[in-house]
Every structure is written in structure tokens, then in C-alpha cells.
Design a protein around this motif. Structure first.
Motif, mmCIF file in Angstrom:
data_model
loop_
_atom_site.group_PDB
_atom_site.id
_atom_site.type_symbol
_atom_site.label_atom_id
_atom_site.label_comp_id
_atom_site.label_asym_id
_atom_site.label_seq_id
_atom_site.Cartn_x
_atom_site.Cartn_y
_atom_site.Cartn_z
ATOM 1 N N ASP A 163 27.731 -18.003 -27.587
ATOM 2 C CA ASP A 163 28.556 -18.584 -27.603
ATOM 3 C C ASP A 163 29.632 -19.118 -29.049
ATOM 4 O OD1 ASP A 163 29.369 -18.372 -24.556
ATOM 5 O OD2 ASP A 163 29.910 -20.074 -24.738
ATOM 6 N N LEU A 164 28.438 -19.291 -29.657
ATOM 7 C CA LEU A 164 29.028 -18.975 -31.106
ATOM 8 C C LEU A 164 29.306 -18.213 -31.967
ATOM 9 C CD1 LEU A 164 26.597 -22.530 -32.229
ATOM 10 C CD2 LEU A 164 28.175 -22.242 -31.013
ATOM 11 N N HIS A 165 30.000 -17.109 -30.952
ATOM 12 C CA HIS A 165 30.542 -16.180 -31.667
ATOM 13 C C HIS A 165 31.998 -16.574 -33.050
ATOM 14 C CE1 HIS A 165 29.806 -14.733 -27.701
ATOM 15 N NE2 HIS A 165 30.839 -14.954 -27.510
ATOM 16 N N SER A 166 31.662 -17.509 -33.916
ATOM 17 C CA SER A 166 33.046 -17.457 -35.145
ATOM 18 C C SER A 166 32.520 -18.052 -35.652
ATOM 19 C CB SER A 166 34.368 -17.854 -34.631
ATOM 20 O OG SER A 166 34.989 -17.765 -33.630
ATOM 21 N N LEU A 167 30.841 -18.689 -35.810
ATOM 22 C CA LEU A 167 30.221 -19.389 -35.895
ATOM 23 C C LEU A 167 29.874 -18.887 -37.996
ATOM 24 C CD1 LEU A 167 28.886 -22.495 -36.457
ATOM 25 C CD2 LEU A 167 27.016 -21.591 -36.132
ATOM 26 N N GLN A 168 30.785 -19.078 -39.012
ATOM 27 C CA GLN A 168 30.035 -18.449 -40.303
ATOM 28 C C GLN A 168 28.793 -20.005 -41.038
ATOM 29 O OE1 GLN A 168 33.409 -18.939 -42.315
ATOM 30 N NE2 GLN A 168 35.099 -17.508 -40.654
ATOM 31 N N LYS A 169 28.371 -21.328 -41.224
ATOM 32 C CA LYS A 169 28.207 -21.747 -41.473
ATOM 33 C C LYS A 169 26.430 -22.466 -40.728
ATOM 34 C CE LYS A 169 30.543 -22.153 -46.038
ATOM 35 N NZ LYS A 169 31.234 -23.430 -46.727
ATOM 36 N N GLU A 186 19.936 -11.559 -34.142
ATOM 37 C CA GLU A 186 19.634 -10.334 -33.330
ATOM 38 C C GLU A 186 19.841 -10.331 -32.031
ATOM 39 O OE1 GLU A 186 15.330 -9.687 -33.532
ATOM 40 O OE2 GLU A 186 15.058 -9.073 -35.247
ATOM 41 N N GLU A 187 20.430 -11.969 -31.308
ATOM 42 C CA GLU A 187 20.923 -12.119 -29.842
ATOM 43 C C GLU A 187 21.996 -11.345 -30.286
ATOM 44 O OE1 GLU A 187 20.318 -15.684 -29.460
ATOM 45 O OE2 GLU A 187 17.756 -15.922 -28.896
ATOM 46 N N PRO A 188 22.168 -10.598 -29.174
ATOM 47 C CA PRO A 188 23.842 -10.055 -28.534
ATOM 48 C C PRO A 188 25.080 -10.747 -28.404
ATOM 49 C CG PRO A 188 22.323 -9.710 -26.898
ATOM 50 C CD PRO A 188 21.791 -10.542 -27.293
ATOM 51 N N GLU A 189 24.749 -11.813 -27.898
ATOM 52 C CA GLU A 189 25.894 -13.028 -27.509
ATOM 53 C C GLU A 189 25.925 -13.683 -28.464
ATOM 54 O OE1 GLU A 189 25.157 -14.686 -23.445
ATOM 55 O OE2 GLU A 189 25.777 -12.339 -22.576
ATOM 56 N N GLY A 190 25.038 -13.895 -29.424
ATOM 57 C CA GLY A 190 24.578 -15.286 -30.744
ATOM 58 C C GLY A 190 25.830 -15.228 -31.507
ATOM 59 N N PRO A 191 25.760 -15.225 -33.118
ATOM 60 C CA PRO A 191 27.308 -15.358 -34.065
ATOM 61 C C PRO A 191 27.569 -14.147 -34.840
ATOM 62 C CG PRO A 191 25.542 -16.871 -34.401
ATOM 63 C CD PRO A 191 24.494 -16.747 -33.518
ATOM 64 N N ARG A 192 28.427 -14.008 -34.478
ATOM 65 C CA ARG A 192 28.400 -12.722 -35.420
ATOM 66 C C ARG A 192 29.171 -12.536 -36.941
ATOM 67 N NH1 ARG A 192 32.709 -11.283 -30.272
ATOM 68 N NH2 ARG A 192 31.053 -11.130 -28.502
ATOM 69 N N ASN A 193 29.415 -13.421 -37.249
ATOM 70 C CA ASN A 193 30.016 -13.195 -38.585
ATOM 71 C C ASN A 193 29.151 -14.633 -39.403
ATOM 72 O OD1 ASN A 193 32.045 -11.812 -38.192
ATOM 73 N ND2 ASN A 193 32.841 -13.092 -36.794
ATOM 74 N N LEU A 194 27.909 -14.965 -39.030
ATOM 75 C CA LEU A 194 26.775 -15.924 -40.000
ATOM 76 C C LEU A 194 26.960 -15.595 -41.567
ATOM 77 C CD1 LEU A 194 26.138 -18.477 -39.610
ATOM 78 C CD2 LEU A 194 23.657 -17.914 -39.067
ATOM 79 N N THR A 195 27.948 -15.685 -42.262
ATOM 80 C CA THR A 195 26.751 -15.594 -44.193
ATOM 81 C C THR A 195 26.962 -16.784 -44.205
ATOM 82 O OG1 THR A 195 29.581 -16.509 -44.657
ATOM 83 C CG2 THR A 195 29.493 -14.152 -43.823
ATOM 84 N N PHE A 196 26.903 -17.684 -44.021
ATOM 85 C CA PHE A 196 25.517 -19.225 -44.626
ATOM 86 C C PHE A 196 24.511 -19.360 -43.568
ATOM 87 C CE2 PHE A 196 24.707 -23.044 -46.615
ATOM 88 C CZ PHE A 196 25.062 -22.719 -47.945
ATOM 89 N N LEU A 197 23.260 -19.105 -44.312
ATOM 90 C CA LEU A 197 22.352 -20.288 -43.161
ATOM 91 C C LEU A 197 21.263 -21.197 -44.220
ATOM 92 C CD1 LEU A 197 20.867 -20.477 -40.510
ATOM 93 C CD2 LEU A 197 19.018 -18.598 -41.614
ATOM 94 N N ASP A 198 21.080 -22.360 -44.263
ATOM 95 C CA ASP A 198 20.104 -22.917 -45.049
ATOM 96 C C ASP A 198 19.227 -23.389 -44.443
ATOM 97 O OD1 ASP A 198 19.259 -25.041 -46.570
ATOM 98 O OD2 ASP A 198 20.988 -25.836 -47.220
ATOM 99 N N LEU A 199 17.891 -23.149 -44.625
ATOM 100 C CA LEU A 199 16.412 -22.408 -44.245
ATOM 101 C C LEU A 199 15.716 -23.941 -45.057
ATOM 102 C CD1 LEU A 199 15.938 -19.967 -42.054
ATOM 103 C CD2 LEU A 199 16.495 -22.171 -41.384
#
Length: 505
Positions: A163-169, A186-199
Motif C-alpha cells: 500500500d505504500l505506493h507513494s513512498l519516496q524515502k 520487486e513486490e508489485p504492490e510495494g513502493p513505486r517511486n522509492l528514491t532514498f533508502l538508508d540501510l
């Protein structure tokens, strides 16, 4: 008493001095439960406009009577241990920011956030979360920023970010993750516009190199301060990031356990120098044909077991998998093979391999592939270029001529000078009309002109069929007039900007 009821009673006098029927009817509806109520600000919170702060109150349960008009709700620095479905009794339609950091939250039930459908920023940092269950963030379709750093997260189950389709950060720093959360992408229903990931500051020992080569073209992934195991593939990735000036790598280069200059310790480098130029190479192939593209700066023969990656416009490949049925494959010697080339294959291709040294951004480790009929493309390109040049020249010349003619006509018929009558008071004749260019009417004399400025005269042929009863006017004496050209008046040139070479081009 209820605040709305108090307001109605203030406008209604039961004693009979004054009565408001509308207020009385509203009061009856309120008593019957037909009008919505607005909760007042809780005594242990601070309310200012649409901001509600209940921070630092040592709350163990969430406030139940919070006003629903809040746009920002701060519940940080409390003693909350769980988020239950019934944590609030009404919808928060206007809430965009929810801060729950610095609590002891270890469990979040499903559908907790369905009461905040328009939430944009959610801060769950510095809590005690250990596992992210499936659908834990259901209902947050507009969420753009999610803070989860500083927890104890060791596992992220599939569907956690559904459901987090709009998640960016997404901030997952300072947790206990041992596996890269590839399902985020990779999940089809996950974020579509994720541009920032801090691991950063997790427990990752390995990362999916091939996937990262594709993902980091469209966003930033921070991996510093993880116990990554150094090998040739990881060194190739770090080299490539340094060459591309990838910000997460450039800013935290010293916080990675692997060093580019340590490639020789892992037997990843080759002796000798490649014969290929460090400038960008271009390869052309006709559609449906075969093309082989060697890896830039890779010396031959390639060391056995050395992994070579190619980044194509649509995917990333490596030399460990050689599928004979695939159109694009990478051979063990680093050569990229394109079978039955399509026009969609055109683009920039990057070869990623551990080379054991730093590369300047001006040096190219990429190649350009053009799929098209080489001869036809070249000939049509030259013909198109030649035609365009001729058309531009002809169009510029024609435009200059048209503008010049328009200026001449404007000069002739819009100049405010008037013709002078003859000395005898008679007319010069309808066929002898002249348009005089002059600076001051008083300077015009019947016998001669002053020589302090140049004069221009435009004469029309004298008409033979003049209806004037008098004798024809004799031709004018032009000895005193200096003709300089059509568009000149004194030392000023009217059309100079049009004939300037810089403007004609």
C-alpha cells in the motif's frame, strides 16, 4: 458542558427575553446525537492551530479524545508499547504528520493507520520494533516518508510495505538487518517511486550487486558501516560508484570496509594495460544482426572466475549466467553479445568489473550502442543535415529581404515630414510630389539647403494627366541634395542590425 451546547445556550434565553429558533433546534439535534462533536484539547497536551503536541508526558496509552482537526500530532518521548486498532475513535482526515519516536513500541497491529488515510510523514524511530509484519502499513497510500531507524528490526516479512505506493524515502538505519530488503523494489504492490533508502549501521554481510547496479541508477542507497564481505564483485561495485561520483559512496567512502586499492589482495586485478581507448566508444549494428561489445579497460585474457557485469538500458547482466536462449548475454571474457538486435537496444551500456584502480569521471567506462541501418542512417543523416543547412540559409535570406522591404515602406509612408509649397504659393503639382526627409521644418529654405546635414529625397514620376489648370512645375534642382541611399539619414543607418553577420546567422 459540551462546547457546542454552551455556544447554543449563549444565544438562547429560555426566560423569554430573546429566543433563537435555529439555535434551539440545533441544541435539540445535538442532544439527540445528530450533530458531530469536536473534542477539546486534552489537559496534558498543547494545541496550537492545527498542531497537537503530547510529547514528553509519560503516556502509556494513546489519548482517546484528541481533536480530529489536527494536521500534525506529536506523541514522541512517551511510554507507548503498542499501537492497537482502536487507538483512536474517529478519523483523522487532515492529519499529515504523525510522530511516535522515542517510545517503547514493539508491536503494531494491522489496520492501525486506516484512520489516517492522508498521512505523508510517519516517524516510528527509536522504538523496540523487531519484525515488520505483512500489511502493517495498510491504508497509507499517500505516505512519502517513513522513519524506522534506531529500532531492533531483524526481519521484514513479504508484503510489509504493501500500500505504500507513494513512498519516496525510507530510513532503516541502525537496525539489525542481515538481509537486503529486495522485496521493497520487486513486490508489485510495494513502493513505486522509492528514491532514498538508508540501510547504514545494520548487519549486512552481502548485498545483491547486480540488483544494486540497476537500482542505484534511479535512487540513493546508503550502505556504509555494514560488515560487508569484500570480494571482486563488491570491489567492482564500489569502483563503479566512485567513477560515477555516486553521492552515498563519495560522502562515506571511508566508512566502507573494502578499499579500491585492496583489489590485489583478493586477486581481482589483471596485469597489463588494455588497448582500448578511454573515450566513449560507439558501436552500430543493423536490426536483427549480431553485435559483440568488448568491456572497456578490461585486459585479456580475463582471470578465471572474475565476475563481469554489464548495465544495459533495461537491466543488469553478469558473466556467471550464460543463457543461450537470451538475446543479451555476457561471456566469461567480458564481451557483451547482442543477438537479433532491436531498436530498443540502443542506449548507453556500462561494464562493471574490478579493475584495481581509481578512474577519473572524464574517463569513460561506458559504450554507446546504436541499432539501425548503418549505411542508410549515415546517408540520410548527411542528406538531412545538408537539406537543413540549405533551408536555413534560404529562409534567413528571404526573411532579411522581407524585413528590408517592410522597413523601406514604413520609411516612405510613415515619416512625418511634409512637402513645402512653392515660393509663389502655388502647388508643386500632383505629379511632382516629393517626400522630404528633414530634421526641422525651419531648416528648409526655398533656394538652398544648409550643408550641416545630409538630405535624402524620393521623387515620383510626374503624372502627365494632371488636372491642374496651371503650367507644369519645372523639375526640382537637386544640386544641393546628397543622395546617400535608401535607408540612410545623416550618419545613422536604419537597417544596420539586419545586415549584421551575427544576426543573419
Amino acid at each position: 458542558m459540551h462546547p457546542i451546547a454552551s455556544e447554543f445556550l449563549a444565544n438562547t434565553d429560555v426566560a423569554g427575553s430573546r429566543c433563537n429558533p435555529a439555535a434551539a433546534a440545533a441544541l435539540v439535534l445535538l442532544c439527540l446525537g445528530f450533530l458531530p462533536s469536536v473534542a477539546p484539547c486534552p489537559p496534558y497536551c498543547f494545541c496550537a492551530s492545527d498542531i497537537i503536541s503530547c510529547s514528553g508526558r509519560n503516556l502509556s496509552v494513546l489519548p482517546f479524545d484528541l481533536p480530529s482537526y489536527a494536521a500534525r500530532l506529536d506523541l514522541s518521548h512517551n511510554a507507548l508499547v503498542a499501537l492497537h486498532v482502536d487507538w483512536i475513535s474517529h478519523m483523522f482526515e487532515r492529519l499529515t504528520t504523525l510522530v511516535l519516536s522515542k517510545n517503547s513500541i514493539s508491536r503494531i497491529e494491522i489496520n492501525v493507520f486506516t484512520v489516517t488515510p492522508h498521512l505523508l510523514h510517519l516517524d516510528l524511530s527509536s522504538n523496540h520494533l523487531t519484525v515488520l509484519n505483512s500489511s502493517v502499513f495498510t491504508g497509507l497510500k499517500e505516505l512519502k516518508e517513513l522513519l524506522l531507524f534506531g529500532n531492533w528490526i531483524v526481519q521484514i516479512n513479504p508484503g510489509s510495505f504493501r500500500d505504500l505506493h507513494s513512498l519516496q524515502k525510507l530510513y532503516l538505519s541502525a537496525n539489525r538487518l542481515t538481509a537486503f530488503p529486495l522485496g521493497l523494489y520487486e513486490e508489485p504492490e510495494g513502493p513505486r517511486n522509492l528514491t532514498f533508502l538508508d540501510l547504514s549501521y545494520n548487519r549486512l554481510s552481502e548485498v545483491p550487486i547486480q540488483s544494486l547496479l540497476s537500482l542505484t541508477r534511479h535512487g540513493q542507497i546508503y550502505l556504509q558501516e555494514n560488515p560487508l564481505v569484500c570480494d571482486c564483485a563488491l570491489l567492482a561495485l564500489l569502483e563503479y560508484w566512485i567513477w560515477k561520483q555516486y553521492r552515498p559512496m563519495v560522502n562515506f567512502r571511508s566508512e566502507y570496509p573494502c578499499r579500491v586499492n585492496e583489489a590485489s589482495q583478493y586477486n581481482c586485478t589483471q596485469q597489463g594495460v588494455s588497448d582500448m581507448s578511454r573515450e566513449t566508444q560507439t558501436y552500430q549494428v543493423e536490426p536483427g544482426k549480431w553485435l559483440g561489445v568488448p568491456c572497456p579497460e578490461l585486459t585479456l585474457p580475463v582471470q578465471e572466475g572474475l565476475l563481469v557485469f554489464w548495465i544495459t538500458p533495461t537491466m543488469a547482466l553478469n558473466s556467471s549466467t550464460n543463457d543461450s536462449s537470451a538475446r543479451l548475454t555476457v561471456h566469461t571474457n567480458g564481451t557483451l553479445e547482442i543477438r537479433r538486435a532491436l531498436e530498443e537496444d540502443s542506449g548507453t551500456y556500462g561494464c562493471v568489473v574490478a579493475r584495481g584502480r581509481h578512474y577519473n569521471p572524464s574517463e569513460s567506462l561506458e559504450v554507446t550502442v546504436v541499432v539501425g541501418n548503418v549505411s542508410i542512417t549515415s546517408a540520410s543523416g548527411l542528406a538531412h543535415r545538408s537539406t537543413a543547412e540549405h533551408f536555413n540559409t534560404a529562409f534567413t535570406t528571404l526573411a532579411s529581404c522581407v524585413v528590408s522591404i517592410i522597413l523601406v515602406l514604413l520609411y516612405l509612408y510613415l515619416t512625418p515630414c511634409r512637402c513645402r509649397e512653392s515660393r509663389g504659393g502655388g502647388s508643386r503639382g500632383c505629379g511632382g510630389r516629393a517626400l522630404m526627409i528633414c530634421s526641422d521644418p525651419r531648416e528648409v529654405e526655398s533656394a538652398q539647403r544648409r550643408s550641416n546635414g545630409k538630405r535624402v529625397a524620393f521623387l515620383e514620376p510626374q503624372a502627365e494627366d494632371c488636372d491642374s489648370g496651371g503650367a507644369k512645375t519645372p523639375p526640382m534642382n537637386l544640386d544641393h541634395i546628397t543622395t546617400e541611399g535608401i535607408l540612410k539619414n545623416g550618419s545613422r543607418t536604419v537597417g544596420q542590425s539586419l545586415t549584421d553577420a551575427a544576426h543573419v546567422a
